[in-house]
Design an enzyme around this catalytic site. Structure first.
Site, PDB file in Angstrom:
ATOM      1  N   THR A  80       5.952  -5.962  -3.168  1.00  9.19           N
ATOM      2  CA  THR A  80       6.236  -5.661  -4.412  1.00  9.19           C
ATOM      3  C   THR A  80       5.597  -4.082  -4.658  1.00  9.19           C
ATOM      4  OG1 THR A  80       6.100  -5.955  -6.767  1.00  9.19           O
ATOM      5  CG2 THR A  80       4.566  -7.123  -5.381  1.00  9.19           C
ATOM      6  N   ASP A  81       6.160  -3.547  -5.727  1.00  4.50           N
ATOM      7  CA  ASP A  81       5.565  -2.148  -5.761  1.00  4.50           C
ATOM      8  C   ASP A  81       4.341  -2.560  -6.973  1.00  4.50           C
ATOM      9  OD1 ASP A  81       7.060  -3.243  -8.447  1.00  4.50           O
ATOM     10  OD2 ASP A  81       7.866  -1.125  -8.755  1.00  4.50           O
ATOM     11  N   GLU A  82       4.136  -3.900  -7.459  1.00  3.53           N
ATOM     12  CA  GLU A  82       3.224  -4.270  -8.396  1.00  3.53           C
ATOM     13  C   GLU A  82       1.734  -4.075  -7.758  1.00  3.53           C
ATOM     14  OE1 GLU A  82       3.601  -7.392 -11.131  1.00  3.53           O
ATOM     15  OE2 GLU A  82       5.850  -6.881 -11.362  1.00  3.53           O
TER      16      GLU A  82
ATOM     17  N   TYR B 167      -0.518 -12.407 -10.142  1.00  2.00           N
ATOM     18  CA  TYR B 167       0.439 -12.197  -9.086  1.00  2.00           C
ATOM     19  C   TYR B 167       0.317 -11.277  -8.222  1.00  2.00           C
ATOM     20  CZ  TYR B 167       4.933 -10.607  -7.482  1.00  2.00           C
ATOM     21  OH  TYR B 167       6.092 -10.144  -6.940  1.00  2.00           O
TER      22      TYR B 167
ATOM     23  N   LYS C  36      -0.228 -10.683  -4.168  1.00  4.19           N
ATOM     24  CA  LYS C  36       0.646 -10.070  -3.029  1.00  4.19           C
ATOM     25  C   LYS C  36      -0.243  -8.970  -2.447  1.00  4.19           C
ATOM     26  CE  LYS C  36       4.497 -10.294  -2.615  1.00  4.19           C
ATOM     27  NZ  LYS C  36       5.122 -11.476  -1.687  1.00  4.19           N
TER      28      LYS C  36
HETATM   29  P1  NAD Z   1      11.716 -16.386  -6.392  1.00  8.31           P
HETATM   30  O1  NAD Z   1      10.756 -17.200  -7.164  1.00  8.31           O
HETATM   31  O2  NAD Z   1      13.029 -16.423  -7.028  1.00  8.31           O
HETATM   32  O3  NAD Z   1      11.875 -17.286  -5.062  1.00  8.31           O
HETATM   33  C1  NAD Z   1      10.809 -17.687  -4.268  1.00  8.31           C
HETATM   34  C2  NAD Z   1      11.279 -18.452  -3.482  1.00  8.31           C
HETATM   35  O4  NAD Z   1      10.060 -19.137  -2.738  1.00  8.31           O
HETATM   36  C3  NAD Z   1      11.816 -19.940  -3.783  1.00  8.31           C
HETATM   37  O5  NAD Z   1      12.914 -20.435  -3.493  1.00  8.31           O
HETATM   38  C4  NAD Z   1      10.642 -21.117  -3.874  1.00  8.31           C
HETATM   39  O6  NAD Z   1      11.199 -22.409  -3.897  1.00  8.31           O
HETATM   40  C5  NAD Z   1      10.097 -20.513  -2.586  1.00  8.31           C
HETATM   41  N1  NAD Z   1       8.514 -20.908  -2.339  1.00  8.31           N
HETATM   42  C6  NAD Z   1       7.755 -21.024  -3.144  1.00  8.31           C
HETATM   43  N2  NAD Z   1       6.502 -21.280  -2.780  1.00  8.31           N
HETATM   44  C7  NAD Z   1       6.772 -21.835  -1.416  1.00  8.31           C
HETATM   45  C8  NAD Z   1       5.955 -22.531  -0.358  1.00  8.31           C
HETATM   46  N3  NAD Z   1       4.628 -22.754  -0.633  1.00  8.31           N
HETATM   47  N4  NAD Z   1       6.808 -22.667   0.786  1.00  8.31           N
HETATM   48  C9  NAD Z   1       8.117 -22.334   0.854  1.00  8.31           C
HETATM   49  N5  NAD Z   1       8.694 -21.864  -0.030  1.00  8.31           N
HETATM   50  C10 NAD Z   1       8.290 -21.484  -1.278  1.00  8.31           C
HETATM   51  O7  NAD Z   1      11.311 -15.110  -5.765  1.00  8.31           O
HETATM   52  P2  NAD Z   1      12.208 -13.624  -5.629  1.00  8.31           P
HETATM   53  O8  NAD Z   1      12.365 -12.943  -6.911  1.00  8.31           O
HETATM   54  O9  NAD Z   1      13.326 -14.019  -4.901  1.00  8.31           O
HETATM   55  O10 NAD Z   1      11.089 -12.874  -4.813  1.00  8.31           O
HETATM   56  C11 NAD Z   1      11.133 -13.011  -3.273  1.00  8.31           C
HETATM   57  C12 NAD Z   1       9.956 -12.086  -2.813  1.00  8.31           C
HETATM   58  O11 NAD Z   1      10.190 -10.654  -3.115  1.00  8.31           O
HETATM   59  C13 NAD Z   1       8.702 -12.481  -3.075  1.00  8.31           C
HETATM   60  O12 NAD Z   1       8.000 -12.472  -2.086  1.00  8.31           O
HETATM   61  C14 NAD Z   1       8.277 -11.489  -4.391  1.00  8.31           C
HETATM   62  O13 NAD Z   1       7.049 -11.292  -4.233  1.00  8.31           O
HETATM   63  C15 NAD Z   1       9.158 -10.335  -3.773  1.00  8.31           C
HETATM   64  N6  NAD Z   1       9.742  -9.284  -4.683  1.00  8.31           N
HETATM   65  C16 NAD Z   1      10.305  -9.616  -5.762  1.00  8.31           C
HETATM   66  C17 NAD Z   1      10.777  -8.646  -6.622  1.00  8.31           C
HETATM   67  C18 NAD Z   1      11.653  -9.148  -7.824  1.00  8.31           C
HETATM   68  O14 NAD Z   1      12.000  -8.272  -8.690  1.00  8.31           O
HETATM   69  N7  NAD Z   1      12.022 -10.323  -8.128  1.00  8.31           N
HETATM   70  C19 NAD Z   1      10.651  -7.447  -6.377  1.00  8.31           C
HETATM   71  C20 NAD Z   1       9.715  -6.965  -5.294  1.00  8.31           C
HETATM   72  C21 NAD Z   1       9.390  -8.146  -4.409  1.00  8.31           C
HETATM   73  O1  DAU Z   2       7.985  -4.902  -9.846  1.00  5.65           O
HETATM   74  C1  DAU Z   2       8.450  -5.808  -8.964  1.00  5.65           C
HETATM   75  C2  DAU Z   2       8.127  -7.242  -9.594  1.00  5.65           C
HETATM   76  O2  DAU Z   2       9.395  -7.319 -10.568  1.00  5.65           O
HETATM   77  C3  DAU Z   2       8.060  -8.271  -8.867  1.00  5.65           C
HETATM   78  O3  DAU Z   2       7.173  -8.272  -7.852  1.00  5.65           O
HETATM   79  C4  DAU Z   2       8.135  -9.562  -9.597  1.00  5.65           C
HETATM   80  O4  DAU Z   2       8.339 -10.837  -8.631  1.00  5.65           O
HETATM   81  C5  DAU Z   2       9.039  -9.710 -10.753  1.00  5.65           C
HETATM   82  O5  DAU Z   2       8.913 -10.770 -11.443  1.00  5.65           O
HETATM   83  C6  DAU Z   2       9.184  -8.427 -11.426  1.00  5.65           C
HETATM   84  O6  DAU Z   2       7.736  -8.483 -12.253  1.00  5.65           O
HETATM   85  P1  DAU Z   2       7.927  -7.988 -13.709  1.00  5.65           P
HETATM   86  O7  DAU Z   2       6.640  -8.459 -14.479  1.00  5.65           O
HETATM   87  O8  DAU Z   2       8.157  -6.318 -13.897  1.00  5.65           O
HETATM   88  O9  DAU Z   2       9.374  -8.581 -14.165  1.00  5.65           O
HETATM   89  P2  DAU Z   2       9.679  -9.408 -15.583  1.00  5.65           P
HETATM   90  O10 DAU Z   2      11.268  -9.623 -15.501  1.00  5.65           O
HETATM   91  O11 DAU Z   2       8.757 -10.584 -15.774  1.00  5.65           O
HETATM   92  O12 DAU Z   2       9.489  -8.246 -16.817  1.00  5.65           O
HETATM   93  C7  DAU Z   2       9.955  -7.151 -16.688  1.00  5.65           C
HETATM   94  C8  DAU Z   2       9.650  -6.270 -17.836  1.00  5.65           C
HETATM   95  O13 DAU Z   2      10.107  -6.818 -19.117  1.00  5.65           O
HETATM   96  C9  DAU Z   2       8.139  -6.220 -18.031  1.00  5.65           C
HETATM   97  O14 DAU Z   2       7.676  -4.896 -18.531  1.00  5.65           O
HETATM   98  C10 DAU Z   2       7.759  -7.253 -19.029  1.00  5.65           C
HETATM   99  C11 DAU Z   2       8.937  -7.436 -20.123  1.00  5.65           C
HETATM  100  N1  DAU Z   2       9.387  -8.638 -20.546  1.00  5.65           N
HETATM  101  C12 DAU Z   2       9.578  -9.656 -19.683  1.00  5.65           C
HETATM  102  C13 DAU Z   2      10.099 -10.762 -20.051  1.00  5.65           C
HETATM  103  C14 DAU Z   2      10.205 -12.012 -19.331  1.00  5.65           C
HETATM  104  C15 DAU Z   2       9.790  -8.505 -21.802  1.00  5.65           C
HETATM  105  O15 DAU Z   2       9.632  -7.594 -22.639  1.00  5.65           O
HETATM  106  N2  DAU Z   2      10.342  -9.901 -22.520  1.00  5.65           N
HETATM  107  C16 DAU Z   2      10.300 -11.009 -21.653  1.00  5.65           C
HETATM  108  O16 DAU Z   2      10.631 -11.906 -22.222  1.00  5.65           O
END
Ligand code: NAD
Ligand code: DAU
Length: 351
Positions: A132-134, A158, A162
């Site tokens: 992630t970019d975080e 988180y 990561k």
């Molecule tokens: P998600 O939470 O939707 O899915 C995570 C999956 O991992 C789930 O299916 C869960 O059951 C599985 N999991 C959790 N713990 C586990 C374990 N111990 N063993 C096996 N499986 C397990 O997450 P996502 O949003 O699809 O993110 C996927 C990946 O991409 C993560 O590594 C996250 O850090 C990364 N990522 C997410 C975003 C985003 O915006 N969502 C952006 C950049 C990177």
């Molecule tokens: O940047 C990549 C990341 O993006 C991933 O690595 C994470 O897995 C993914 O969850 C996401 O993280 P964020 O914290 O950026 O996503 P989230 O959807 O939780 O929140 C996006 C923005 O919106 C953040 O600034 C918080 C704000 N927010 C979020 C929620 C859930 C609100 O203002 N209200 C809300 O109810």
């Protein structure tokens, strides 16, 4: 055959569907099925021999070893993680366990498996870590976007977990020569996202007549990428990425949260008109502790080296996304009620 971890989650499941459609190569999908894992997303593959689902934990070394020995994958694509920042603030332990210990377990299993390979099988093996970019921390309003050499400054449990996993992946390359690749991507949105994240939460709450909670002043900025573009970036890096390198992936689309929510409300006003505007449901709530102000991704390296660019603009991607949630209210209701677990039990006798 490739091994995908976390392939029942939001991005992992989109990736598995995309991979089977675009590449057609079989996938063994290891997922623990936490609250975020949902096999109903993969319903279309439930009778497709190219998808082998295994419910299990990436921290279980014996299980990972057995899967590698049985399926002999040519690559591991590692998505499995605890992914939600707010949950990491309330309960960080599971984030350290899955994201750090789980990645360590996979790396060690991959090292043993790869070490015993020979010839072309050994040369071609890849371990792709999805991150992630975080990990880069928060950017000032006028600072340039994150490049791959930006210092790591994670601020939430988180992102710290990561960042730790990224460092382990890097070390396994430099110390043991494991052929790794890492992608650091910005915020994804699109179909099948669990309605705890900003975009699906706002759509679902708007339709249910509930408050649309914006944290703080709503001016926190994220870069947004349509999930299918993230999938194509991962395919590209897996095919042509340079070993040991990291690639930033983003949509060239920075937006403040309040603008995202207003955009969603405007699209919903048009597609599902109510009596007033959905924007009337916006409520400003207490800020997230340690809330990063701004993320922005400089995705020039992946474009320059590998020729990848996103296919969707935010305007096209967000319309498709809202339409998908309008068309799939049953999926949402099942995720919220847990009824999809009944579907899993009815369709898979072993879980
Ligand atoms: P998600 O939470 O939707 O899915 C995570 C999956 O991992 C789930 O299916 C869960 O059951 C599985 N999991 C959790 N713990 C586990 C374990 N111990 N063993 C096996 N499986 C397990 O997450 P996502 O949003 O699809 O993110 C996927 C990946 O991409 C993560 O590594 C996250 O850090 C990364 N990522 C997410 C975003 C985003 O915006 N969502 C952006 C950049 C990177
Ligand atoms: O940047 C990549 C990341 O993006 C991933 O690595 C994470 O897995 C993914 O969850 C996401 O993280 P964020 O914290 O950026 O996503 P989230 O959807 O939780 O929140 C996006 C923005 O919106 C953040 O600034 C918080 C704000 N927010 C979020 C929620 C859930 C609100 O203002 N209200 C809300 O109810």
């Amino acid at each position: 055959m490739i091994l995908v971890t976390g392939g029942a989650g939001f991005i992992g499941a989109n990736f598995v569907l995309d991979w089977i459609a675009q590449v057609g190569e079989p996938v063994v999908n290891l997922d623990k099925l936490t609250y975020a894992g949902n096999l109903e997303t993969l319903r279309s593959l439930s009778h497709d021999g190219r998808h082998v689902f295994v419910q299990g934990d990436i921290c279980d070394r014996g299980l990972v070893d057995a899967l590698l020995a049985e399926h002999r994958p040519r690559a591991i694509v590692h998505f499995a993680a605890e992914s939600h920042v707010d949950r990491s603030i309330l309960g960080p332990a599971e984030f350290v366990r899955t994201n750090v210990e789980g990645t360590f377990t996979l790396l060690e299993a991959a090292r043993a498996y790869w070490g015993a390979l020979e010839g072309a099988g050994k040369a071609d093996f890849r371990f792709l870590h999805v991150s992630t970019d975080e990990v880069y921390g928060s950017l000032a309003a006028d600072a340039p976007a994150f490049t791959e050499t930006h210092p790591y400054e994670p601020n939430s449990p988180y992102s710290a977990s990561k960042a730790a996993s990224d460092h382990l992946v890097r070390a396994w390359y430099h110390t043991y020569g494991l052929p790794v690749l890492t992608t650091n991507c910005s915020n994804n949105y699109g179909p099948y996202q669990f309605p705890e994240k900003l975009i699906p939460l706002m759509i679902v709450n708007a339709l249910a007549g509930k408050a649309l909670p914006i944290y703080g002043d709503g001016m926190n900025v994220r870069d947004w990428l349509y999930v299918k573009d993230h999938c194509s970036a991962i395919r590209t890096v897996l095919a042509r990425g340079r070993l040991g390198e990291t690639y930033n992936v983003g949509g060239w689309n920075e937006m403040a949260n309040v603008d995202i929510v207003n955009t969603l409300c405007a699209i919903l006003d048009e597609l599902r008109p109510g009596t007033g505007s959905y924007a009337d449901q916006i409520t400003y709530v207490k800020d997230r502790p340690g809330h990063d102000r701004r993320y922005a991704i400089d995705a020039r390296k992946i474009e320059r080296e590998l020729g990848w660019r996103p296919a969707e603009t935010f305007e096209t991607g967000i319309r498709k996304t809202v339409q998908w949630y309008l068309d799939n209210e049953t999926w949402i209701a099942n995720v919220q009620s847990g009824a999809y677990r009944d579907w899993v039990a009815a369709n898979y006798a072993d879980r």
